[in-house]
Motif scaffolding. Structure first.
Motif, PDB file in Angstrom:
ATOM      1  N   ARG A 102       0.842  -1.215   0.000  1.00  7.45           N
ATOM      2  CA  ARG A 102       0.000   0.000   0.000  1.00  7.45           C
ATOM      3  C   ARG A 102       0.870   1.255   0.000  1.00  7.45           C
ATOM      4  N   ASP A 103       1.844   1.274   0.914  1.00  3.78           N
ATOM      5  CA  ASP A 103       2.710   2.452   1.012  1.00  3.78           C
ATOM      6  C   ASP A 103       3.553   2.636  -0.246  1.00  3.78           C
ATOM      7  N   ALA A 104       3.967   1.524  -0.855  1.00  2.04           N
ATOM      8  CA  ALA A 104       4.735   1.614  -2.098  1.00  2.04           C
ATOM      9  C   ALA A 104       3.883   2.178  -3.230  1.00  2.04           C
ATOM     10  N   LEU A 105       2.623   1.745  -3.292  1.00  2.48           N
ATOM     11  CA  LEU A 105       1.722   2.263  -4.322  1.00  2.48           C
ATOM     12  C   LEU A 105       1.511   3.764  -4.145  1.00  2.48           C
ATOM     13  N   LEU A 106       1.346   4.201  -2.915  1.00  4.64           N
ATOM     14  CA  LEU A 106       1.168   5.632  -2.658  1.00  4.64           C
ATOM     15  C   LEU A 106       2.414   6.419  -3.060  1.00  4.64           C
ATOM     16  N   ALA A 107       3.590   5.823  -2.881  1.00  4.30           N
ATOM     17  CA  ALA A 107       4.825   6.498  -3.287  1.00  4.30           C
ATOM     18  C   ALA A 107       4.957   6.559  -4.803  1.00  4.30           C
ATOM     19  N   ASP A 108       4.522   5.498  -5.478  1.00  2.00           N
ATOM     20  CA  ASP A 108       4.655   5.449  -6.942  1.00  2.00           C
ATOM     21  C   ASP A 108       3.602   6.282  -7.665  1.00  2.00           C
ATOM     22  N   VAL A 109       2.493   6.562  -6.989  1.00  2.00           N
ATOM     23  CA  VAL A 109       1.441   7.407  -7.577  1.00  2.00           C
ATOM     24  C   VAL A 109       1.218   8.594  -6.637  1.00  2.00           C
ATOM     25  N   PRO A 110       2.134   9.541  -6.636  1.00  2.00           N
ATOM     26  CA  PRO A 110       1.993  10.697  -5.745  1.00  2.00           C
ATOM     27  C   PRO A 110       0.888  11.623  -6.241  1.00  2.00           C
ATOM     28  N   GLY A 111       0.567  12.603  -5.397  1.00  2.00           N
ATOM     29  CA  GLY A 111      -0.447  13.567  -5.798  1.00  2.00           C
ATOM     30  C   GLY A 111      -1.699  13.444  -4.972  1.00  2.00           C
ATOM     31  N   ASP A 112      -2.808  13.903  -5.537  1.00  2.00           N
ATOM     32  CA  ASP A 112      -4.056  13.930  -4.776  1.00  2.00           C
ATOM     33  C   ASP A 112      -4.844  12.639  -4.941  1.00  2.00           C
ATOM     34  N   TYR A 113      -5.993  12.581  -4.274  1.00  5.81           N
ATOM     35  CA  TYR A 113      -6.841  11.399  -4.360  1.00  5.81           C
ATOM     36  C   TYR A 113      -7.300  11.139  -5.788  1.00  5.81           C
ATOM     37  N   ALA A 114      -7.665  12.189  -6.495  1.00  2.00           N
ATOM     38  CA  ALA A 114      -8.203  12.036  -7.849  1.00  2.00           C
ATOM     39  C   ALA A 114      -7.207  11.335  -8.766  1.00  2.00           C
ATOM     40  N   THR A 115      -5.915  11.624  -8.597  1.00  4.11           N
ATOM     41  CA  THR A 115      -4.892  10.977  -9.425  1.00  4.11           C
ATOM     42  C   THR A 115      -4.870   9.481  -9.168  1.00  4.11           C
ATOM     43  N   LEU A 116      -4.846   9.091  -7.903  1.00  2.79           N
ATOM     44  CA  LEU A 116      -4.821   7.657  -7.575  1.00  2.79           C
ATOM     45  C   LEU A 116      -6.087   6.971  -8.059  1.00  2.79           C
ATOM     46  N   ALA A 117      -7.231   7.598  -7.863  1.00  6.06           N
ATOM     47  CA  ALA A 117      -8.490   6.992  -8.294  1.00  6.06           C
ATOM     48  C   ALA A 117      -8.503   6.765  -9.803  1.00  6.06           C
ATOM     49  N   ARG A 118      -7.971   7.733 -10.558  1.00  5.74           N
ATOM     50  CA  ARG A 118      -7.927   7.594 -12.010  1.00  5.74           C
ATOM     51  C   ARG A 118      -7.022   6.420 -12.409  1.00  5.74           C
ATOM     52  N   VAL A 119      -5.871   6.296 -11.753  1.00  2.82           N
ATOM     53  CA  VAL A 119      -4.947   5.188 -12.065  1.00  2.82           C
ATOM     54  C   VAL A 119      -5.592   3.838 -11.729  1.00  2.82           C
ATOM     55  N   VAL A 120      -6.243   3.767 -10.586  1.00  2.00           N
ATOM     56  CA  VAL A 120      -6.868   2.500 -10.171  1.00  2.00           C
ATOM     57  C   VAL A 120      -7.991   2.112 -11.127  1.00  2.00           C
ATOM     58  N   ARG A 121      -8.793   3.062 -11.526  1.00  2.85           N
ATOM     59  CA  ARG A 121      -9.889   2.736 -12.449  1.00  2.85           C
ATOM     60  C   ARG A 121      -9.348   2.327 -13.819  1.00  2.85           C
ATOM     61  N   THR A 122      -8.224   2.888 -14.221  1.00  3.67           N
ATOM     62  CA  THR A 122      -7.581   2.442 -15.460  1.00  3.67           C
ATOM     63  C   THR A 122      -7.036   1.032 -15.294  1.00  3.67           C
ATOM     64  N   ALA A 123      -6.393   0.776 -14.161  1.00  6.26           N
ATOM     65  CA  ALA A 123      -5.855  -0.564 -13.886  1.00  6.26           C
ATOM     66  C   ALA A 123      -6.959  -1.611 -13.858  1.00  6.26           C
ATOM     67  N   ALA A 124      -8.147  -1.211 -13.423  1.00  7.31           N
ATOM     68  CA  ALA A 124      -9.263  -2.146 -13.311  1.00  7.31           C
ATOM     69  C   ALA A 124      -9.716  -2.700 -14.653  1.00  7.31           C
ATOM     70  N   ARG A 125      -9.258  -2.095 -15.752  1.00  6.84           N
ATOM     71  CA  ARG A 125      -9.587  -2.644 -17.072  1.00  6.84           C
ATOM     72  C   ARG A 125      -8.801  -3.916 -17.361  1.00  6.84           C
ATOM     73  N   SER A 126      -7.730  -4.151 -16.608  1.00  7.75           N
ATOM     74  CA  SER A 126      -6.900  -5.336 -16.826  1.00  7.75           C
ATOM     75  C   SER A 126      -7.521  -6.546 -16.141  1.00  7.75           C
ATOM     76  N   PRO A 127      -7.626  -7.678 -16.837  1.00 12.11           N
ATOM     77  CA  PRO A 127      -8.168  -8.891 -16.196  1.00 12.11           C
ATOM     78  C   PRO A 127      -7.263  -9.421 -15.092  1.00 12.11           C
ATOM     79  N   GLU A 128      -5.984  -8.981 -15.074  1.00 10.48           N
ATOM     80  CA  GLU A 128      -5.056  -9.436 -14.038  1.00 10.48           C
ATOM     81  C   GLU A 128      -5.213  -8.657 -12.742  1.00 10.48           C
ATOM     82  N   PHE A 129      -5.974  -7.589 -12.792  1.00  9.42           N
ATOM     83  CA  PHE A 129      -6.151  -6.738 -11.620  1.00  9.42           C
ATOM     84  C   PHE A 129      -7.255  -7.325 -10.732  1.00  9.42           C
TER      85      PHE A 129
END
Length: 371
Positions: free
Chosen positions: A52-79
């Motif tokens: 969790r802490d590593a993910l927060l370090a790799d995706v810095p910024g505000d909540y909206a940035t992380l949410a956008r990355v996660v929703r993009t990642a959710a398109r992957s069947p491996e996620f």
């Protein structure tokens, strides 16, 4: 149960790293790469926290940035699978840190979106601790979701003593606050949801037995075909405690019962061995009697005092003059969840909440330890 490395090990961490790289072109996921190789000595929850802490370090910024990355990642069947645990933890942490109502509400919605891939119940605890009322408002809306995973999330994430999860002190201060969620779900069509409801109500019984019996009584007054089994599971701890109100609600009322025993097969038991005990229960009344039968083991503690553990034996209906015979062996084989100490132990029967006199025996020292 699988070991931690089978649930959230290097392979899952590597998959998470690659999915995040693909979803966020601005990161090389260096922190996740390092964390993926550092999991070996850690238990499961600490692995999730590290990633969790590593993910927060790799995706810095505000909540909206992380949410956008996660929703993009959710398109992957491996996620999917256990790699979702650190992701949900990161979402909750960033949403709370943001401090805005918009981030909080979207964070709750995103956690609900992900819970079908792996339960988001642990991350919800962060949200509950930050704003109990607002988080419970979301959970109440989830009870009408078409997705049983989301309905279960409403009950499971708000449990008082959710296993593996951080405590939410505010839930203990107001044990009634989650009852509307349970009221909405106790007749749910999904067995997994109903099991969560029963476990949730059972959690509350540790702090507020009267509320649990009151709630179960209301449910039995407006039951589905499955309600009786939900109530039995929810009252299991109170039944083991011999709670008179819980026993009465389940029909285990006072009866003319004659209890004999327990009689032990030995005065001493070797470490790792078993003690066998026998007994009997006779219905000496003129009507059928419902009987809840448990036994209680008095374990010796390191300081010489004793602690009790109640074990389920049976639930029976006994016709007038019918006898139920008990013949049970209890093992002292070493287990990871209990440490046995040599010295005086005892066993008692518990019938409809009433305990017999305890039969005493000696647990002998472990020969290997004694050497």
């Amino acid at each position: 149960m699988p070991f931690a490395d089978e649930l959230l090990g290097t392979d899952a961490a590597h998959t998470l790293t690659e999915v995040i790289r693909a979803a966020h072109a601005e990161t090389d996921a260096a922190a996740l790469s390092v964390a993926s190789e550092s999991l070996a000595p850690l238990p499961l929850r600490e692995r999730a926290d590290l990633l969790r802490d590593a993910l927060l370090a790799d995706v810095p910024g505000d909540y909206a940035t992380l949410a956008r990355v996660v929703r993009t990642a959710a398109r992957s069947p491996e996620f999917t699978g256990w790699l979702i645990w650190p992701v949900t933890g990161a979402i909750a942490a960033r949403a709370v840190a943001d401090g805005s109502t918009a981030a909080f509400d979207d964070g709750m919605a995103l956690l609900a979106e992900l819970t079908g891939r792996l339960t988001a119940e642990f991350a919800i605890r962060t949200m509950l601790r930050a704003d109990l009322g607002r988080a419970l408002d979301h959970a109440r809306t989830w009870t009408s979701s078409d997705d049983p995973a989301v309905r279960r999330l409403a009950s499971e994430s708000t449990r008082l003593y959710l296993p593996w999860a951080v405590r939410v002190p505010a839930l203990a201060r107001d044990t009634r606050c989650t009852i509307p969620i349970l009221d909405a779900l106790y007749r749910d069509s999904d067995e997994v949801v109903r099991r969560s409801v029963a476990n949730h109500l059972n959690d509350i019984s540790r702090d507020n037995p009267a509320l649990v019996v009151e709630t179960a009584e209301r449910w039995l007054a407006q039951p589905a075909d499955t309600t009786a089994s939900v109530v039995r599971h929810a009252l299991r701890t109170l039944v083991k405690r011999g709670d008179a109100d819980a026993l009465a609600l389940l029909g285990f009322t006072a009866a003319a019962l004659e209890v004999a025993g327990p009689v032990l097969d030995a005065d001493s038991v070797p470490f790792g061995g078993t003690v066998r005990f026998t007994g009997s229960i006779r219905n000496a009344g003129a009507a059928v009697a419902r009987v809840a039968i448990d036994y209680v083991v008095f374990h010796r503690k390191a300081n010489g005092t004793q602690t009790t553990k109640t074990f389920k034996l049976a639930a029976r209906e006994l016709a007038p003059w019918e006898v139920f015979t008990i013949d049970r062996a209890h093992s002292f084989r070493p287990i990871t969840t209990r440490r046995y100490h040599p010295g005086a132990h005892a066993i008692a029967l518990q019938v409809n909440g009433a305990r017999t006199e305890a039969a005493v025996f000696e647990l002998l020292p472990d020969e290997h330890t004694a050497r």
